[in-house]
Design an enzyme around this catalytic site. Structure first.
Site, mmCIF file in Angstrom:
data_model
loop_
_atom_site.group_PDB
_atom_site.id
_atom_site.type_symbol
_atom_site.label_atom_id
_atom_site.label_comp_id
_atom_site.label_asym_id
_atom_site.label_seq_id
_atom_site.Cartn_x
_atom_site.Cartn_y
_atom_site.Cartn_z
ATOM 1 N N TYR A 1 -2.358 -1.204 10.200
ATOM 2 C CA TYR A 1 -2.456 -1.407 8.754
ATOM 3 C C TYR A 1 -1.156 -0.957 8.091
ATOM 4 C CZ TYR A 1 -3.964 -0.956 3.910
ATOM 5 O OH TYR A 1 -4.050 -1.057 2.538
ATOM 6 N N SER B 1 0.862 -1.189 0.000
ATOM 7 C CA SER B 1 0.000 0.000 0.000
ATOM 8 C C SER B 1 0.886 1.221 0.000
ATOM 9 C CB SER B 1 -0.884 0.004 1.251
ATOM 10 O OG SER B 1 -1.527 1.255 1.421
#
Length: 251
Positions: free
Chosen positions: A149, A136
């Site tokens: 995350y 990401s």
């Protein structure tokens, strides 16, 4: 990377980016199996010409069973995409956030490792194929509201670098897809900067088709994240993104 006529497994492919990629590969003549926990979606996906397999990446036995099912039906499998992920907010002042942290790491990082471990021996034995992990932009430019995350995706990046080094010379490509926010799973409602899915996939397939395949697939919309530290923008951008912490109770 050759994209035509691949035999692919996309774990986490029952919705969002994974499903979009599955449809693109199918349209390029591929045999594509999507894996996930949402059995309620399987009949619709099969009606689209996609294969399905139930898999829970937090459960090692489930991953092993899915591998055995897929390879029994598709021994020519030559592309595996580890796409499963969860994105959870956390208040690090409250120790109760640990459950979210554990779920994030169990799914995003350890799930990726379980999937790659399951299929690496098959691809090495073939002497060809590709493993695609999904990190990401937040791996490189943290979003403080989603601490674990970010940590889990940074872990995926580091693990992918090591996996690529260890598989060098085997014929197996190791590629990291680095998405920014993409307009799926409600992102379009909360993030006006989320990229349209079709435009994102257009860029991704164009980059994947390059020879040699880039180690990191970086669409234009994620360049800011990936190179923030190099470009001297890291501290300012993290401070900007920290404004989202106002959403937490008591801020």
């Amino acid at each position: 990377m050759e994209l035509q006529n691949r035999t692919a497994l996309i774990v986490g492919g029952t919705s969002g980016i994974g499903l979009g990629l599955a449809r693109r590969l199918r349209d390029l003549g591929g045999t594509v199996v999507v894996g996930g926990r949402r059995r309620d979606r399987f009949s619709d996906l099969e009606a689209e010409g996609l294969g399905t397999v139930e898999i829970d990446v937090t459960d090692g036995a489930s991953v092993t069973d899915a591998r055995d099912d897929v390879l029994a039906q598709h021994p020519q499998l030559d592309l595996v995409v580890a796409m499963s992920g969860v994105m959870l907010t956390e208040d690090l002042r409250d120790p109760a956030h640990f459950d979210a942290a554990q779920r994030s790491i169990e799914t995003n990082l350890l799930g990726t490792i379980r999937v790659t471990d399951a299929f690496t021996p098959h691809l090495i034995a073939r002497g060809a194929g590709a493993l695609v992990t999904v990190s990401s932009g937040i791996a490189f430019l943290p979003f403080p509201l989603m601490a674990s995350y970010a940590a889990s995706k940074a872990g995926v990046h580091a693990y992918t670098e090591a996996l690529r080094a260890q598989l060098a010379g085997t014929g197996v490509e190791v590629v990291e897809l680095v998405p920014p926010a993409v307009a799926t799973a409600g992102q379009e409602k909360v993030n006006p900067h989320a990229l349209p899915l079709d435009g994102f996939l257009d860029e991704v397939l164009s980059l994947l088709a390059q020879e040699p395949t880039p180690n990191e697939v970086l669409v234009q919309g994620v360049q800011m994240h990936r190179w923030a530290e190099r470009d001297g923008r890291y501290a300012d951008l993290v401070a900007q993104r920290s404004q989202a912490l106002q959403q937490l109770p008591g801020r």
